[in-house]
Design a protein around this motif. Structure first.
Motif: not given
Length: 245
Positions: A119-131
């Motif tokens: 998508l090129g988006e939502s990396g912000t929350e996916v990164n937070a979930v990763l953390f």
């Protein structure tokens, strides 16, 4: 763009495979799982540091900007992590070392990262979930290594277990609930991204139930052991065999 992402993921996968092979060569007297967990520990520490830097310093803030366009650093970290999850899922399937819940977690993680990259988006929350997902991982691996080396039933083992349960409950369940709420009420993320967030949080709760059961059983066992020692000490004092000062 797609070719570049595939190259990054393949390089990441090759890197984790190479690291695993190196650990196997260095620890020939140990099991394959020992080397795999060293890789998992390494990825956990690395991903915690990178995702924390993205979330707390580089930005954007996941609680206020879910669904925002991916930054170059987010893309690199997601590709690095995607390569690891592909490696670990393949290892778990080949050696049949994990149950359906862990396999579901890895599959959802892979699909979520691929979705954010596509998508090129939502990396912000996916990164937070990763953390949130990885912050307890090093402790989980330390617990396994303590068991393998015969040092689990010690003060260190108790500290590791306490920190693991506390962090999992506070970060993955507590903070995770707030992140999911922000994701659901925001109009920016796609609906299927929100569904993925709900699925990941549901998996976390499944883990949490098992962890709380373990913590309860261990606490009861520790309490009974303490009561038994107290009773023995009291009996010794009453019989005059234990000097008190």
């Amino acid at each position: 763009m797609a070719v570049g992402l595939c190259v990054q993921v393949l390089c990441s996968l090759g890197g984790w495979l190479s690291l695993y092979t190196s650990f196997c060569c260095l620890n020939k007297h140990r099991s394959c799982e020992w080397s795999c967990r060293l890789v998992t520990f390494t990825h956990g520490v690395l991903s915690i540091g990178l995702s924390a830097y993205i979330g707390f310093i580089d930005g954007p803030w996941p609680f206020t900007h879910p669904g925002s366009p991916n930054t170059p650093l987010q893309v690199h970290v997601l590709c690095l992590t995607l390569g690891y999850f592909i490696f670990d899922l393949g290892w778990c399937i080949y050696f049949q070392s994990e149950g359906p819940l862990m396999l579901a977690h890895h599959t959802l993680s892979i699909l979520g990262i691929i979705m954010a990259l596509a998508l090129g988006e939502s990396g912000t929350e996916v990164n937070a979930v990763l953390f949130g997902s990885e912050i307890t991982n090093p402790l989980l691996q330390m617990r396994w290594f303590l068991r393998e080396t015969g040092h689990y039933h010690s003060f260190t083992g108790d500290v590791v277990d306490f920190l693991f349960v506390a962090l999992f409950t506070g970060v993955r369940i507590g903070v995770g609930a707030h992140l999911l709420f922000c994701e659901m009420v925001s109009p920016t993320p796609k609906w299927f991204v929100k569904v993925g967030g709900v699925a990941m949080y549901a998996v976390s709760w499944c883990f949490m139930v098992s962890i709380w059961r373990f913590a309860w059983k261990k606490s009861i066992k520790k309490y009974h052991a303490w009561r038994s020692r107290r009773n023995e000490e009291r009996q010794l004092r009453d019989n005059g065999h234990l000097k008190t000062h």
